[in-house]
Design an enzyme around this catalytic site. Structure first.
Site, PDB file in Angstrom:
ATOM      1  N   SER A  96       0.841  -1.194   0.000  1.00  0.00           N
ATOM      2  CA  SER A  96       0.000   0.000   0.000  1.00  0.00           C
ATOM      3  C   SER A  96       0.887   1.259   0.000  1.00  0.00           C
ATOM      4  O   SER A  96       0.602   2.238  -0.690  1.00  0.00           O
ATOM      5  CB  SER A  96      -0.899  -0.016   1.235  1.00  0.00           C
ATOM      6  N   PHE A 113      -0.327  10.364  -7.284  1.00  0.00           N
ATOM      7  CA  PHE A 113      -0.325   8.910  -7.215  1.00  0.00           C
ATOM      8  C   PHE A 113      -1.133   8.311  -8.357  1.00  0.00           C
ATOM      9  O   PHE A 113      -1.312   7.155  -8.468  1.00  0.00           O
ATOM     10  CB  PHE A 113      -0.879   8.440  -5.861  1.00  0.00           C
ATOM     11  N   TRP A 121       2.271   1.685  -3.402  1.00  0.00           N
ATOM     12  CA  TRP A 121       1.209   2.163  -4.304  1.00  0.00           C
ATOM     13  C   TRP A 121       1.194   3.686  -4.320  1.00  0.00           C
ATOM     14  O   TRP A 121       0.971   4.309  -5.353  1.00  0.00           O
ATOM     15  CB  TRP A 121      -0.149   1.628  -3.820  1.00  0.00           C
ATOM     16  N   HIS A 122       1.458   4.285  -3.154  1.00  0.00           N
ATOM     17  CA  HIS A 122       1.408   5.737  -3.074  1.00  0.00           C
ATOM     18  C   HIS A 122       2.545   6.399  -3.843  1.00  0.00           C
ATOM     19  O   HIS A 122       2.336   7.419  -4.485  1.00  0.00           O
ATOM     20  CB  HIS A 122       1.440   6.198  -1.610  1.00  0.00           C
ATOM     21  N   GLY A 123       3.712   5.849  -3.758  1.00  0.00           N
ATOM     22  CA  GLY A 123       4.813   6.505  -4.457  1.00  0.00           C
ATOM     23  C   GLY A 123       5.999   5.586  -4.633  1.00  0.00           C
ATOM     24  O   GLY A 123       6.213   4.668  -3.837  1.00  0.00           O
TER      25      GLY A 123
END
Lengths: 347, 468
Positions: B318, B468, B321-323
């Site tokens: 997770s 994102f 996923w953001h960066g």
């Protein structure tokens, strides 16, 4: 449902009108001061000043070791001691910004009989028109647009002004240099700024040992980029100044276009006579276009010699005391026609 | 197109007006064209990536539905690979190369990767995840494959939520897009309220806090420990107001068209534990990871050590996923770790959080807020060095005065945000406001409108989650 919506929208409009009043009396002045204190200065001075002097950094920049540190506007004021000449300055300002300042003058309260607008030749060029400083300059005039102040404030938050990114502005500048054709009444091998610039980049100045004299090449290229253009009515700054002239004419205020001195000597020695030709041609264009009616062009273009420019490695229009004095005297001489009684021979 | 732009304030009423003027059978075309336009205002050519995702998943879903056996799995994997591949290329290519260089240099080797100057298409992580959820659901047999390419395209492209969520499931958004929506006063009223409130918290709260936080993060060691501490807490509210604001505007825009989309936030900073925080923060992403990663890994049905590893995996992914940065991975991992510690603690001491509010619960809320705020440091800092500087700066200069930054406005707006959170606890702005008597409701609009028009931030800050 339709009736209900109309009632709600009407109520909303009434609320907004009320909120606009509240904003005008509470936060507007503070916001205006934060974004552009010049508008506050104009509002404060318009009822008492005789002459407004709008300028960019040329007015207040001095040489470090100058014996006299007065600005051009202050020196000009020495010639008219009984008049109040108010200088409103902002670095990098140009005709578009001065137009907004001028239009913020409340003609009913205004006492000024003359407005001097200081412009330098470079403010018409592609680099200045597409400068990254433009975003901040455009932001500074949002709050005085001809809409209710609350709407202007909201537009400011929405960034609803000419708010391009630095990349976009740089691209526009490069496009101009690459695509806008230079016009000469004689044969000249370089057709665009880019071609001319590249030629100096490639075959510029060499040091005695044969290696390229980088700083000199850089300065030469910069001169080309700064002054190689043909002024015409398509130039947005010309359109801005047209509006300035029209506004002054309508409101019976004498307008003086104070065209600053450029370093012609260096332009000639570094780039050559073709660049000087363009500079003079552009000057002539401004004189011909604006030297009529209640507008006068104060032509300083060739008045200051090269060593009087404080910045010897760039094209900035900042002058030592002697340079500022020459320009101020020229301005005073031109103003003398309008304010002959108030004029004294100060120098 | 940004929600907080003049462009959008013209775009939205035009789309809403045309939507209700058009017969139902043509409305999907309007939504499709307006969504494409909305997206193309950013970088026009990147719409092609979205079209590619749409085509791949549209075909994959129909094929998966038609066939049986192992080939079905093959098509699912092909679809997921294509989606993740696109995401990996645009988001993680350079990150991977940087890591390979580090790994090679660890063994004294040189590695010269091809460095591509790739600009991440806005919201790619959101629409790939949304689209993947559809194919997975079709594979699982819970969702019928959509035959109408236009409706499916609108599911991926729907402009209110295409660039920063909420990440919707086809069974909800797909059906909402197909349903016949009449112009109802209540929808207009609620939609308007939500858009207004969303703009307020983005432009007034988030954008007034942002300059303070940005200034401190630029060079934390320049500021006093107090200012650094404040910036850590303020960032928690900045990112919340920013993302919650976006989600609320999205909700409002959809509502104006009669379409219901999910609530992405439920007052997350009133959570009493980190696990509760994740049931209140970015709910659409949390549930996505729960349904498509956590449960397939075994969910709660496995033994504690395996479960612990699963939780860490989910949170680290997770984070990623953001960066594309290890700081995000650490941010995720720390959340996972905190969640595990909470669980161990409650198992060890047989501790259960009671629902009724008490002094203990207030303490737990504050504790959770402080923990999440400190973990946000890794999210906000561009590098570990910057995160380290932030922690160092917390102790290096303990003089509170003189303050270098004006903290008054950020604190006032943060206090306002806290009040709104308490006011909205477990409810949505429009429904809460509908319980007010008309004069109070209009007084509320007046205050919000004034703050929005006169006190919004004047610097340009795009929505944080757009990256994102």
């Amino acid at each position: 449902m339709f009736k209900k919506i109309v009632i709600k929208i009407s109520t909303l409009i009434l609320i907004l009108i009320g909120l606009n009043f509240v904003y005008n009396f509470t936060l507007y002045k503070k916001d205006l001061y934060e974004k552009s204190e010049q508008f506050i200065e104009i509002k404060n001075e318009q009822a008492t000043t005789d002459i407004f002097y709008f300028a960019e950094s040329s007015n207040f920049n001095v040489r470090e070791n100058d014996s006299i540190m007065n600005s051009i506007s202050e020196i000009t004021n020495f010639f008219f001691p009984s008049l109040k000449l108010t200088a409103i300055n902002k670095p990098a300002a140009h005709a578009g910004i001065f137009k907004a300042w001028l239009k913020s003058i409340d003609v009913k309260k205004n006492k000024a009989k003359a407005v001097i607008i200081t412009l330098n030749m470079r403010s018409f060029d592609a680099a200045w028109r597409h400068s990254v400083l433009e975003t901040q300059l455009q932001e500074s005039v949002v709050l005085v647009q001809p809409y209710p102040n609350l709407v202007n404030r909201f537009l400011l938050s929405l960034q609803a002004f000419d708010n391009k990114t630095d990349e976009q502005r740089n691209k526009e500048m490069l496009d101009d240099w690459e695509n806008v054709k230079l016009e000469f009444p004689f044969d000249f091998k370089y057709k665009t700024v880019r071609e001319w610039d590249v030629s100096f980049g490639q075959y510029g100045w060499d040091l005695p040992d044969g290696s390229p004299e980088k700083n000199k090449i850089l300065l030469t290229c910069h001169y080309v980029k700064a002054y190689a253009f043909n002024l015409n009515e398509k130039n947005p700054r010309i359109k801005d100044f047209d509006e300035i002239a029209e506004w002054c004419n309508k409101n019976n205020i004498n307008l003086y276009l104070n065209l600053l001195a450029e370093n012609i000597e260096y332009a000639d020695s570094l780039v050559g006579k073709e660049l000087v030709f363009l500079m003079k041609q552009n000057r002539d264009y401004l004189v011909k276009r604006y030297n009529k009616g209640n507008c006068k062009v104060i032509d300083n273009l060739e008045l200051v010699n090269g060593l009087e420019f404080t910045d010897q490695t760039w094209t900035t229009e900042h002058y030592g005391y002697r340079g500022r004095m020459i320009i101020a005297r020229n301005v005073a001489n031109t103003l003398k026609d309008q304010f002959s009684k108030e004029y004294i021979k100060a120098y | 197109m940004l929600f907080n732009s003049l462009h959008f304030l013209f775009f939205l009423p035009i789309v809403v007006g045309l939507y209700y003027l058009l017969p139902q059978k043509f409305r999907w075309i309007l939504i499709f064209i307006s969504s494409c336009y909305f997206y193309m205002v950013f970088v026009p050519k990147y719409i092609l990536i979205l079209f590619l995702i749409i085509i791949i998943d549209y075909i994959a879903a129909i094929t998966i539905e038609k066939i049986e056996g192992r080939l079905k799995l093959f098509y699912l994997i092909a679809s997921l690979t294509a989606n993740i591949g696109l995401l990996a290329f645009f988001k993680y290519f350079n990150f991977l190369n940087e890591n390979l260089v580090s790994v090679f240099s660890l063994f004294g080797q040189e590695f010269h990767p091809v460095n591509l100057s790739i600009i991440l298409p806005i919201g790619l992580s959101f629409h790939t995840f949304q689209s993947m959820s559809y194919t997975i659901e079709v594979y699982r047999g819970r969702q019928k494959a959509e035959r109408h390419l236009g409706y499916f395209a609108n599911y991926v492209l729907f402009f209110p939520q295409m660039v920063a969520g909420p990440i919707e499931r086809y069974e909800t958004l797909g059906n909402e897009l197909k349903a016949v929506h009449k112009p109802l006063y209540q929808n207009f009223s609620d939609g308007f309220k939500l858009v207004l409130f969303g703009l307020f918290i983005k432009m007034v709260v988030a954008d007034n806090i942002a300059p303070y936080v940005n200034q401190v993060y630029l060079d934390p060691l320049k500021y006093s420990s107090f200012e650094v501490l404040m910036s850590i807490f303020l960032f928690s509210f900045q990112i919340y107001a920013d993302f919650f604001g976006y989600s609320t505007i999205a909700l409002g825009c959809a509502k104006l068209l009669g379409i219901n989309i999910m609530n992405n936030f439920k007052t997350p900073y009133l959570a009493k534990s980190v696990s509760e925080f994740w049931s209140r923060w970015h709910i659409s992403l949390s549930t996505w990871f729960r349904d498509y990663l956590y449960i397939p890994l075994g969910g709660n049905r496995v033994k504690i050590p395996r479960w612990s590893i699963n939780v860490l995996i989910v949170f680290m992914i997770s984070g990623l996923w953001h960066g594309a940065s290890w700081t995000f991975v650490v941010w995720g991992a720390l959340h996972g770790l905190m969640l595990l510690l909470e669980r161990y603690f409650s198992m060890l001491f047989k501790f259960e959080i009671k629902k009724e509010w008490s002094g203990l619960n207030v303490f737990l809320v504050i504790k959770t807020f402080v923990i999440t705020s400190f973990i946000w440091i890794f999210f906000r800092a561009e590098s570990f060095q910057k995160a380290k500087d932030m922690f160092r700066a917390l102790t290096h200069n303990q003089n509170v005065y003189p303050l270098q930054l004006d903290i008054l406005m950020p604190v006032i707006f943060t206090a306002l945000m806290i009040m709104f959170d308490l006011f909205l606890y477990n409810s949505r702005f429009d429904s809460k406001l509908n319980t007010f008597k008309t004069p109070y409701r209009w007084a509320f609009y007046t205050v919000i409108l004034f703050c929005l028009m006169a006190l919004s931030g004047t610097q340009k800050f795009t929505f944080i989650y757009f990256q994102f």
